[in-house]
Design a protein around this motif. Structure first.
Motif, short mmCIF file in Angstrom:
data_model
loop_
_atom_site.label_atom_id
_atom_site.label_comp_id
_atom_site.label_asym_id
_atom_site.label_seq_id
_atom_site.Cartn_x
_atom_site.Cartn_y
_atom_site.Cartn_z
N ALA A 135 124.54 108.62 -4.11
CA ALA A 135 123.61 109.73 -4.29
C ALA A 135 122.82 109.47 -5.55
O ALA A 135 123.35 108.93 -6.52
N ASP A 136 121.53 109.83 -5.54
CA ASP A 136 120.69 109.53 -6.69
C ASP A 136 120.31 110.76 -7.51
O ASP A 136 119.49 110.67 -8.42
N SER A 137 120.91 111.90 -7.21
CA SER A 137 120.60 113.13 -7.96
C SER A 137 121.75 114.11 -7.79
O SER A 137 122.60 113.97 -6.91
N THR A 138 121.75 115.14 -8.65
CA THR A 138 122.75 116.19 -8.53
C THR A 138 122.64 116.89 -7.18
O THR A 138 123.64 117.18 -6.52
N ARG A 139 121.41 117.15 -6.78
CA ARG A 139 121.20 117.84 -5.51
C ARG A 139 121.74 117.03 -4.33
O ARG A 139 122.46 117.58 -3.48
N SER A 140 121.42 115.75 -4.29
CA SER A 140 121.90 114.92 -3.18
C SER A 140 123.41 114.76 -3.23
O SER A 140 124.08 114.67 -2.20
N ALA A 141 123.98 114.74 -4.45
CA ALA A 141 125.43 114.64 -4.57
C ALA A 141 126.10 115.88 -3.99
O ALA A 141 127.11 115.77 -3.27
N MET A 142 125.56 117.05 -4.28
CA MET A 142 126.14 118.28 -3.74
C MET A 142 125.99 118.34 -2.23
O MET A 142 126.88 118.85 -1.52
N GLU A 143 124.90 117.80 -1.71
CA GLU A 143 124.73 117.73 -0.26
C GLU A 143 125.78 116.79 0.35
O GLU A 143 126.35 117.11 1.41
N ARG A 144 126.05 115.66 -0.30
CA ARG A 144 127.08 114.74 0.20
C ARG A 144 128.45 115.41 0.18
O ARG A 144 129.25 115.25 1.10
N LEU A 145 128.73 116.16 -0.88
CA LEU A 145 130.01 116.85 -0.97
C LEU A 145 130.16 117.89 0.13
O LEU A 145 131.23 118.05 0.71
#
Length: 217
Positions: A124-134
């Motif tokens: 993931a390249d951002s906090t937003r995308s990381a939370m989406e992955r989670l």
């Protein structure tokens, strides 16, 4: 004559860049073939010829072993003081890693070693995308994150702390290892020390120790 001279000068100034572009267009297939055939290119090492790919693999093995020795030395010098590896939730497969960084190309070796150790890596390249992955692909055994990231068009030097807050607010106790430069970590050291289930380091060898990765994995 002056007008003609100006035209000739303008054409000449454009000619070399045009020549360079044309040459690169013709050479691009050659470069691609070179990269795809690196395994067939030999180099000589102490009198023996091996492929570039094999040489790279051997070098990586040596680096892995060196990191293991460094970790062992640190453990003997800091008995009882060194932070232990992170402990994932027993209900979560420990081989899953969410790696958050806006410059993933900076961590190719580290992620390659994790992959060799059997870890499955989701990027993931951002906090937003990381939370989406989670939310959509989790849970994960551990999260590895940088501290400073460019997000929403601006540099956020506390992006890692934002991620930590959002992960915990979402009810997740997933271990987080912050892997960043010493400068990026120095200003948030106190916050990280107070946080639960968090490690931080700027050292590749210490990162592998936190993730419990070593040569015999």
């Amino acid at each position: 004559m002056s007008l003609l001279a100006e035209i000739m000068t303008a054409v000449a100034s454009l000619l070399w860049p045009l020549v360079v572009v044309v040459v690169l267009i013709f050479l691009l297939p050659v470069f691609k073939r070179f990269l795809s055939q690196s395994d067939s290119i030999d180099v000589e090492v102490v009198g023996a010829r091996i492929s570039m790919q094999r040489a790279s693999e051997e070098l990586r093995k040596q680096i892995n072993d060196l990191q293991d020795r460094v970790n062992e030395l640190e453990a003997t010098q800091n008995i009882g003081a060194a932070d232990p590896p992170v402990v994932p939730d027993p209900s979560v497969p420990s081989n899953t890693v969410l790696w958050v960084d806006d410059h993933l190309e900076n961590n190719l070796y580290e992620r390659a070693r994790l992959a060799e150790a059997g870890r499955r890596i989701v990027q993931a390249d951002s906090t937003r995308s990381a939370m989406e992955r989670l939310r959509d692909g989790g849970p994960y055994g551990v999260i590895v994150s940088d501290m400073s990231r460019e997000e929403n068009g601006r540099l956020n030097i506390y992006a890692g702390l934002d991620l930590l807050e959002q992960v915990r607010n979402a009810g997740s106790d997933t271990p987080i290892v912050f892997y960043s430069s010493p400068g990026g970590l120095s200003s948030v050291r106190e916050e990280l020390e107070r946080a639960d289930n968090v490690r931080y380091t700027a050292s590749p060898s210490e990162l592998m120790r936190f993730l419990n990765v070593h040569s015999d994995n």
